[in-house]
Design a protein around this motif. Structure first.
Motif, PDB file in Angstrom:
ATOM      1  N   PHE A  26       6.237  -8.420  -8.589  1.00 41.28           N
ATOM      2  CA  PHE A  26       6.741  -7.132  -9.270  1.00 41.28           C
ATOM      3  C   PHE A  26       7.952  -7.416  -8.936  1.00 41.28           C
ATOM      4  O   PHE A  26       8.707  -6.147  -9.937  1.00 41.28           O
ATOM      5  CB  PHE A  26       5.514  -5.760  -8.913  1.00 41.28           C
ATOM      6  N   VAL A  27       8.496  -7.464  -8.043  1.00 38.69           N
ATOM      7  CA  VAL A  27       9.958  -6.669  -7.796  1.00 38.69           C
ATOM      8  C   VAL A  27      10.578  -7.367  -8.677  1.00 38.69           C
ATOM      9  O   VAL A  27      11.655  -7.032  -8.478  1.00 38.69           O
ATOM     10  CB  VAL A  27       9.900  -7.057  -6.235  1.00 38.69           C
ATOM     11  N   LEU A  47       8.612  -5.932 -17.638  1.00 37.83           N
ATOM     12  CA  LEU A  47       9.164  -5.888 -16.546  1.00 37.83           C
ATOM     13  C   LEU A  47       9.135  -4.117 -16.324  1.00 37.83           C
ATOM     14  O   LEU A  47       9.217  -4.989 -14.488  1.00 37.83           O
ATOM     15  CB  LEU A  47      10.108  -6.435 -16.877  1.00 37.83           C
ATOM     16  N   LEU A  48       8.774  -4.041 -16.166  1.00 34.98           N
ATOM     17  CA  LEU A  48       9.728  -2.210 -15.489  1.00 34.98           C
ATOM     18  C   LEU A  48       8.352  -2.400 -15.015  1.00 34.98           C
ATOM     19  O   LEU A  48       8.009  -0.982 -13.670  1.00 34.98           O
ATOM     20  CB  LEU A  48       9.676  -1.110 -16.142  1.00 34.98           C
ATOM     21  N   LEU A  49       7.017  -2.292 -15.258  1.00 28.19           N
ATOM     22  CA  LEU A  49       5.422  -2.559 -14.130  1.00 28.19           C
ATOM     23  C   LEU A  49       6.552  -2.466 -12.982  1.00 28.19           C
ATOM     24  O   LEU A  49       5.573  -2.098 -12.089  1.00 28.19           O
ATOM     25  CB  LEU A  49       5.342  -3.574 -14.887  1.00 28.19           C
ATOM     26  N   GLY A  50       7.400  -3.670 -12.392  1.00 25.60           N
ATOM     27  CA  GLY A  50       7.497  -4.652 -11.172  1.00 25.60           C
ATOM     28  C   GLY A  50       8.601  -3.290 -10.238  1.00 25.60           C
ATOM     29  O   GLY A  50       8.621  -2.929 -10.006  1.00 25.60           O
ATOM     30  N   THR A  51       8.519  -2.217 -10.930  1.00 24.01           N
ATOM     31  CA  THR A  51       9.813  -1.096 -10.398  1.00 24.01           C
ATOM     32  C   THR A  51       8.769  -0.489  -9.113  1.00 24.01           C
ATOM     33  O   THR A  51       9.449  -0.329  -8.024  1.00 24.01           O
ATOM     34  CB  THR A  51       8.990  -0.262 -10.811  1.00 24.01           C
ATOM     35  N   HIS A  52       7.053  -0.379  -8.925  1.00 19.15           N
ATOM     36  CA  HIS A  52       6.977  -0.392  -7.686  1.00 19.15           C
ATOM     37  C   HIS A  52       6.170  -0.918  -7.329  1.00 19.15           C
ATOM     38  O   HIS A  52       5.302  -1.172  -6.404  1.00 19.15           O
ATOM     39  CB  HIS A  52       5.973   0.889  -8.122  1.00 19.15           C
ATOM     40  N   GLY A  53       6.904  -2.828  -6.801  1.00 12.26           N
ATOM     41  CA  GLY A  53       6.178  -3.460  -6.099  1.00 12.26           C
ATOM     42  C   GLY A  53       5.998  -3.306  -4.676  1.00 12.26           C
ATOM     43  O   GLY A  53       5.250  -3.907  -4.305  1.00 12.26           O
ATOM     44  N   VAL A  54       7.197  -2.495  -3.986  1.00 16.04           N
ATOM     45  CA  VAL A  54       7.260  -2.399  -3.140  1.00 16.04           C
ATOM     46  C   VAL A  54       6.300  -1.575  -1.856  1.00 16.04           C
ATOM     47  O   VAL A  54       5.768  -1.869  -1.370  1.00 16.04           O
ATOM     48  CB  VAL A  54       8.776  -1.907  -2.784  1.00 16.04           C
ATOM     49  N   GLN A  55       5.272  -0.681  -2.890  1.00 16.14           N
ATOM     50  CA  GLN A  55       4.267   0.207  -2.496  1.00 16.14           C
ATOM     51  C   GLN A  55       3.569  -0.415  -2.347  1.00 16.14           C
ATOM     52  O   GLN A  55       2.317  -0.590  -1.494  1.00 16.14           O
ATOM     53  CB  GLN A  55       4.031   1.315  -3.999  1.00 16.14           C
ATOM     54  N   GLY A 138      27.041   3.756  -3.739  1.00 20.25           N
ATOM     55  CA  GLY A 138      27.917   3.109  -3.909  1.00 20.25           C
ATOM     56  C   GLY A 138      28.954   2.110  -2.450  1.00 20.25           C
ATOM     57  O   GLY A 138      28.115   2.549  -1.118  1.00 20.25           O
ATOM     58  N   GLY A 139      29.019   1.347  -2.346  1.00 18.66           N
ATOM     59  CA  GLY A 139      29.481   0.740  -1.128  1.00 18.66           C
ATOM     60  C   GLY A 139      28.803  -0.682  -0.801  1.00 18.66           C
ATOM     61  O   GLY A 139      28.654  -1.419  -1.459  1.00 18.66           O
ATOM     62  N   TRP A 140      29.703  -1.077   0.818  1.00 19.58           N
ATOM     63  CA  TRP A 140      29.036  -2.577   1.206  1.00 19.58           C
ATOM     64  C   TRP A 140      27.044  -1.929   1.344  1.00 19.58           C
ATOM     65  O   TRP A 140      26.855  -1.438   2.046  1.00 19.58           O
ATOM     66  CB  TRP A 140      29.543  -2.764   2.489  1.00 19.58           C
ATOM     67  N   LYS A 141      26.672  -2.724   0.881  1.00 19.16           N
ATOM     68  CA  LYS A 141      25.435  -2.773   0.498  1.00 19.16           C
ATOM     69  C   LYS A 141      24.807  -4.111   2.202  1.00 19.16           C
ATOM     70  O   LYS A 141      25.155  -5.444   1.245  1.00 19.16           O
ATOM     71  CB  LYS A 141      24.726  -3.160  -0.710  1.00 19.16           C
ATOM     72  N   THR A 142      24.489  -4.116   3.040  1.00 15.39           N
ATOM     73  CA  THR A 142      24.353  -5.212   3.885  1.00 15.39           C
ATOM     74  C   THR A 142      23.601  -6.373   4.198  1.00 15.39           C
ATOM     75  O   THR A 142      23.858  -7.390   4.020  1.00 15.39           O
ATOM     76  CB  THR A 142      23.507  -4.495   5.499  1.00 15.39           C
ATOM     77  N   VAL A 143      22.446  -5.603   3.105  1.00 14.56           N
ATOM     78  CA  VAL A 143      21.191  -6.354   2.677  1.00 14.56           C
ATOM     79  C   VAL A 143      20.571  -5.971   1.033  1.00 14.56           C
ATOM     80  O   VAL A 143      20.430  -4.929   1.624  1.00 14.56           O
ATOM     81  CB  VAL A 143      20.531  -6.521   3.604  1.00 14.56           C
ATOM     82  N   PRO A 144      20.905  -6.158   0.560  1.00 18.23           N
ATOM     83  CA  PRO A 144      20.358  -6.280  -0.685  1.00 18.23           C
ATOM     84  C   PRO A 144      18.868  -5.543  -0.853  1.00 18.23           C
ATOM     85  O   PRO A 144      18.174  -6.432  -0.507  1.00 18.23           O
ATOM     86  CB  PRO A 144      19.900  -6.955  -1.692  1.00 18.23           C
ATOM     87  N   GLY A 145      18.227  -4.626  -1.074  1.00 15.26           N
ATOM     88  CA  GLY A 145      16.709  -4.354  -0.958  1.00 15.26           C
ATOM     89  C   GLY A 145      16.498  -3.779   0.336  1.00 15.26           C
ATOM     90  O   GLY A 145      15.167  -3.758   0.713  1.00 15.26           O
ATOM     91  N   GLY A 146      17.353  -3.365   1.343  1.00 13.42           N
ATOM     92  CA  GLY A 146      17.063  -3.171   2.937  1.00 13.42           C
ATOM     93  C   GLY A 146      16.038  -2.634   2.690  1.00 13.42           C
ATOM     94  O   GLY A 146      16.198  -1.776   4.094  1.00 13.42           O
ATOM     95  N   TRP A 147      16.732  -1.058   2.031  1.00 16.50           N
ATOM     96  CA  TRP A 147      15.696   0.053   1.912  1.00 16.50           C
ATOM     97  C   TRP A 147      14.461   0.032   2.251  1.00 16.50           C
ATOM     98  O   TRP A 147      13.767   1.106   4.006  1.00 16.50           O
ATOM     99  CB  TRP A 147      16.109   1.139   1.187  1.00 16.50           C
ATOM    100  N   SER A 148      14.082  -1.442   1.579  1.00 20.51           N
ATOM    101  CA  SER A 148      12.708  -1.057   2.169  1.00 20.51           C
ATOM    102  C   SER A 148      12.272  -1.687   3.303  1.00 20.51           C
ATOM    103  O   SER A 148      10.634  -1.093   4.232  1.00 20.51           O
ATOM    104  CB  SER A 148      11.582  -1.707   0.941  1.00 20.51           C
TER     105      SER A 148
END
Length: 389
Positions: A26-27, A47-55, A138-148
């Motif tokens: 999904f992600v 493909l937008l169905l993948g928006t909540h794969g993290v959940q 914006g700015g430096w993202k240490t790791v993409p998707g790191g919020w999860s």
């Protein structure tokens, strides 16, 4: 021994692996959209169905952790919590920290963009508490998707206390109600935070931050306790539904959820936001996938992907960044209109295949050794962390 009583003793559950596998698929579907801006709307809607794969990841994570917690022989909370947190640290941190270094060079981040505050927040897993640290501004993202990953770690800190107190299905439902109230309260309170940033950035942040996601983990507790309930298990077994037809129903429900009426009725979106609606659907589906498993609904390849889902999650951003421009140059057909559909699904297939192949190595060389190291600290009479008698 009944299937319910044996559930916790499964160290490798094909259904749980499949849930993780579907989650990462999904992600990737969602992130492919960033590389095909001209994709026709019907395919984009799919493909937008993948928006909540993290959940779905969060739900599976809660169930897996409760299974592991139940296998613990030491019932003293303090040593049990210590082992849990150290094991989870070695499960997540080595690969995650390696990804920080990798993406610094991969994205050719300039030294002027370096932020000690962001790095420290990432290393200590509290970066999901500020839009400047995720960042959504914006700015430096240490790791993409790191919020999860930060949200997951915040949940780890609460987990031992929750696991000791949310011990029945009734308590799990109560925890869900409390988490729902926290989500609503945080949504109201959050509207007054960071007035200096744009409305879109604030809404993104309020979606990502832990108070909005706690209710999803609570659904994982409800799912686990429902699986462990003899009454619920008996009802599922008597039901005419099984993993296969529930998977079909889920697919239809996900498509309908794309037309979530909350977009038209703001109050509904506030009371039942889309991430919670889809999480409820995922939970219902997972109940049948686990209690009435099927090789069709949970194929072996999806389970294999699920075993390495953490590696794939961190890798697929780089995979798409490399593969997308190469495929665009080699693609013999237009990437607009109807032809964009074939293009996006080829890109999706390549992203999954390459990320999976790379993940096999990171899983073998980084994830597994450190997982075993974390466990070894508590084996027998370890002088570092001896097991409490």
């Amino acid at each position: 021994m009944s299937a319910v009583s044996k559930f916790d003793k499964q160290y490798n559950s094909r259904a749980i692996d499949a849930l993780r596998g579907y989650a990462i698929l999904f992600v990737i579907c969602m992130h492919v959209l960033d590389h095909v801006p001209s994709l026709v709307w019907p395919a984009k809607r799919l493909l937008l169905l993948g928006t909540h794969g993290v959940q779905l990841f969060f739900i599976a994570s809660a169930v897996t952790l409760l299974m592991s917690w139940s296998r613990e022989q030491d019932h003293l909370l303090a040593p049990r919590t210590r082992r849990f947190l150290i094991n989870r640290f070695f499960r997540i941190a080595p690969l995650y920290f390696s990804a920080i270094v990798f993406y610094w060079f991969f994205e050719n981040v300039q030294l002027v963009n370096f932020s000690t505050e962001k790095l420290l927040a990432t290393l200590l897993f509290y970066n999901s508490w500020s839009p400047y640290l995720i960042p959504t501004v914006g700015g430096w993202k240490t790791v993409p998707g790191g919020w999860s990953i930060s949200v997951e770690f915040m949940f780890y800190l609460l987990f031992p206390l929750l696991a000791q107190t949310v011990t029945t299905l009734r308590r799990a439902v109560l925890f869900l109600a409390i988490s729902y109230a926290v989500m609503l309260g945080a949504s109201i309170y959050g509207q007054h935070l960071y007035p200096e940033i744009s409305l879109e950035a604030r809404e993104n942040f309020l979606f990502y931050w832990p108070p909005n996601q706690l209710v999803v983990f609570a659904l994982g507790f409800v799912l686990y306790r429902a699986i462990k309930s003899s009454a619920v298990s008996a009802w599922v077994q008597r039901s005419l539904l099984n993993a296969n037809n529930v998977t079909v129903l889920l697919s239809l429900a996900l498509l309908l959820a794309q037309f979530h009426p909350g977009k038209v009725v703001p109050l509904l979106n506030f009371l039942l936001p889309k991430h919670l609606l889809l999480s409820l659907l995922f939970t219902s589906w997972a109940l049948f996938l686990i209690l009435k498993p099927s090789n069709i609904a949970a194929p072996k390849i999806v389970g294999s992907i699920g075993k390495m889902s953490f590696s794939i999650y961190l890798i697929h951003f780089a995979t798409l960044a490399v593969v997308s421009p190469l495929l665009a140059r080699a693609w013999p057909l237009p990437t607009t209109g109807v032809a964009s559909i074939s293009y996006v699904f080829v890109l999706l297939g390549l992203a999954v295949l390459i990320s999976y192949q790379v993940a096999r190595h990171t899983y073998r060389l980084i994830e597994k050794p450190f997982i075993q190291y974390g466990k070894s600290l508590f084996i027998g009479g370890s002088t570092l962390f001896p097991r409490t008698k």
